[in-house]
Design a protein around this motif. Sequence first.
Motif, mmCIF file in Angstrom:
data_model
loop_
_atom_site.group_PDB
_atom_site.id
_atom_site.type_symbol
_atom_site.label_atom_id
_atom_site.label_comp_id
_atom_site.label_asym_id
_atom_site.label_seq_id
_atom_site.Cartn_x
_atom_site.Cartn_y
_atom_site.Cartn_z
ATOM 1 N N THR A 165 0.850 -1.189 0.000
ATOM 2 C CA THR A 165 0.000 0.000 0.000
ATOM 3 C C THR A 165 0.886 1.240 0.000
ATOM 4 O OG1 THR A 165 -0.057 0.131 2.420
ATOM 5 C CG2 THR A 165 -1.733 -1.250 1.341
ATOM 6 N N GLU A 166 0.303 2.365 -0.319
ATOM 7 C CA GLU A 166 1.046 3.620 -0.289
ATOM 8 C C GLU A 166 1.551 3.908 1.128
ATOM 9 O OE1 GLU A 166 2.791 7.173 -1.676
ATOM 10 O OE2 GLU A 166 2.076 5.377 -2.700
ATOM 11 N N GLU A 167 0.729 3.593 2.108
ATOM 12 C CA GLU A 167 1.125 3.819 3.506
ATOM 13 C C GLU A 167 2.338 2.967 3.871
ATOM 14 O OE1 GLU A 167 -0.780 3.621 8.028
ATOM 15 O OE2 GLU A 167 -1.959 2.980 6.290
ATOM 16 N N GLN A 168 2.340 1.698 3.441
ATOM 17 C CA GLN A 168 3.480 0.825 3.717
ATOM 18 C C GLN A 168 4.750 1.340 3.049
ATOM 19 O OE1 GLN A 168 1.583 -2.858 2.322
ATOM 20 N NE2 GLN A 168 1.986 -3.773 4.327
ATOM 21 N N ARG A 169 4.619 1.767 1.786
ATOM 22 C CA ARG A 169 5.786 2.282 1.066
ATOM 23 C C ARG A 169 6.395 3.472 1.813
ATOM 24 N NH1 ARG A 169 5.900 0.631 -4.566
ATOM 25 N NH2 ARG A 169 4.055 -0.605 -5.077
ATOM 26 N N ARG A 170 5.547 4.401 2.193
ATOM 27 C CA ARG A 170 6.054 5.610 2.857
ATOM 28 C C ARG A 170 6.663 5.282 4.222
ATOM 29 N NH1 ARG A 170 2.790 11.011 1.350
ATOM 30 N NH2 ARG A 170 2.191 10.486 -0.770
ATOM 31 N N HIS A 171 6.036 4.368 4.932
ATOM 32 C CA HIS A 171 6.545 4.008 6.251
ATOM 33 C C HIS A 171 7.942 3.413 6.158
ATOM 34 C CE1 HIS A 171 6.604 2.541 10.369
ATOM 35 N NE2 HIS A 171 6.881 1.327 9.914
ATOM 36 N N LEU A 172 8.158 2.527 5.193
ATOM 37 C CA LEU A 172 9.451 1.872 5.046
ATOM 38 C C LEU A 172 10.519 2.848 4.557
ATOM 39 C CD1 LEU A 172 8.268 -1.526 3.557
ATOM 40 C CD2 LEU A 172 9.209 -1.126 5.827
ATOM 41 N N ILE A 173 10.141 3.747 3.652
ATOM 42 C CA ILE A 173 11.095 4.754 3.190
ATOM 43 C C ILE A 173 11.463 5.683 4.349
ATOM 44 C CG2 ILE A 173 11.419 6.731 1.652
ATOM 45 C CD1 ILE A 173 9.534 5.314 -0.335
ATOM 46 N N ALA A 174 10.470 6.042 5.149
ATOM 47 C CA ALA A 174 10.730 6.911 6.304
ATOM 48 C C ALA A 174 11.693 6.239 7.276
ATOM 49 C CB ALA A 174 9.419 7.267 7.003
#
Length: 641
Positions: free
Chosen positions: A149-158
């Motif tokens: 999900t977009e949320e997962q992508r952003r969380h991992l990049i963060a």
Amino acid sequence: MKAREIEILRYLLHHRWTHYADIAAATHLSERTVANYLDLLAADVTPYGVTVERKPSVGIRLTGSRSGKQKLGLLVQAKGGLTSQDEREHYLEVKLLLTDRPVTLQQLADDLFVSRSTVEGDFKAVKQRLQQQGVTIRSSHTGVAVTATEEQRRHLIAQLLRQYWGDNLYVKQTKDGQLMQNVQLPRQLQTFFLPALVDGVMAAFAEFTEQTHVTFNDYEFQSLAIHLVIAYKRAEGTPVPPARDPAELRPETRVLLALLAKHLHLQLPPSEQDYINLHLTNMLDQNQHPLTVSADADTAVLSEQLTAWLRDLQPDSELLQGLTLHLASALYRLQAGLSITNPYVAEIKRNLPVAFDTALALTKQLRTAYRVTFNDDEVCYLALHFASFFERQPRRRRIETVVVCSSGIGTSRLLAQRLEERFADSLHITRTIGLAELLKNGVHAQLVISTIPIEGVAAPVVTVNPLLSPADAQHVTAAIQQLTQTARTDSFLQLLPSDMVVVTNEATAYTDVIPAIATRLGEHGVTASPKVVTQAAVARENLASTALKDVAIPHVSPELIQRSAICLWIAPHGIAWAGGATVHLVFFMAVNQAAEQDLRHIYAVINQIIDDETFCRTLSQVPDAVAARQKLTDYIERSHE
């Protein structure tokens, strides 16, 4: 090639079509200077069969043979490119998380200028790490791609950005004399998050605080800044969002958005604007009303609650004040759904296990009273307060010492006084005796400090001048260190006899291993309640796994333990542990208050073992308990040589 040419070449190798403005932003050069360096670069890459192609209204790119580009890539690497495995893995992880379309391993190898086999090894590690985070990677004939999900992508990049954020943060002075924060991300991340993007976010924050007098604490600043860097990266190439009614946003949000648009020349979509608005609203409201989670939850009530909850710990005023101030902010944030990331979670859980468990127990009370949930990041921030409190407590057993002096009572008292002043934290002088008493009764102590040489006694003897010269003090210090070191080693090994070591070839799960360990503890009189110990240990693992690398360190409350012991469970085929980890070594810490003084040293030994992956592999392959105990003894003795 000149350094600037290398920098531009590196950028071109990682981008297909680009523009003068993009290169200028990435290299902090003017577009005219970029054009001049491109002229030089065009001549320098020709011998490699590569051309700098420049098309008006289209852009700039490198064209030519793959082998030529690979040679140029190796040249860039030699000048500071992505040479380490960690750098390559982080590059691949961000690349896959930011890319929606499949990409082949050969393309990734070309990007990194390494062989396909090297990328395959790096990709395997990245795939495993992403799977542990609940993200899958699908493979097809067109390449590999992340399913998330977009949320997962952003969380991992963060998470990746936070690894580098603190270590690469610095303060610089602007042209008008203002001090502002900035971050220099490593090269593998600069490929995706251009310096111009990070600089723009930082500059907008600096102007925002100057214009509005709104200040961010370090946690708030990092959280929002990283979110914005990712948000603007994701917004690149998307259509311009529709205009919205400014009245829907608070005035401070409108100011910040205007400054971000000024520095980054890009509008954020409404959903991102709403997040910024929520963040600022909660932060500003919190400053006006530090604790408004419930009607009666002011700081005085919170302090009273903490005093009651921590009564058995006997907290000092510094701990209560620190926790009250921290929680006054944290409870409001958590009620609003805002959690702060802690970049040191793994280190805190590993190096401060007692403080972490104490904080974890407190969060259970807070969850009931305030209906908020604390994740590991938040628990670890609380753990730091408890760690400081424990540091303030006397933690060392002083060495029982007898002073022997043959020069009269006045001299002996002077020597004893000087020893007490110099080594008050280390020595407990139990007696001061003369030569006659020594010859009559002998001496029984951990350490003997004497003005005359003494041979044949069990305790170590340090011979000193009655006036305690600097050289004498050094000899006393060395003896203290030797005794302390021996005590530390013994405290670990004494709690881990051979009959508390189990070697099994069965591949099991933690829900099988913990009951078996509890049963053994009960059989050896360590606990009277194996069933209760099992329930407590499993519940603790489900709350927050104690697995660290190849080792798990389960433990329970000291009240459940009759006598202290450590049980070592060795499983060569692995144990499926809580949180999805697989471990081969389990040190079950069954310790009560009697071993409290030794906990710091015991955990130091275990942490040393965790860090030594070679020794962990060796220990996990021993044939039996006796061999395991001997391996540990030899290992600890070598580490203190």
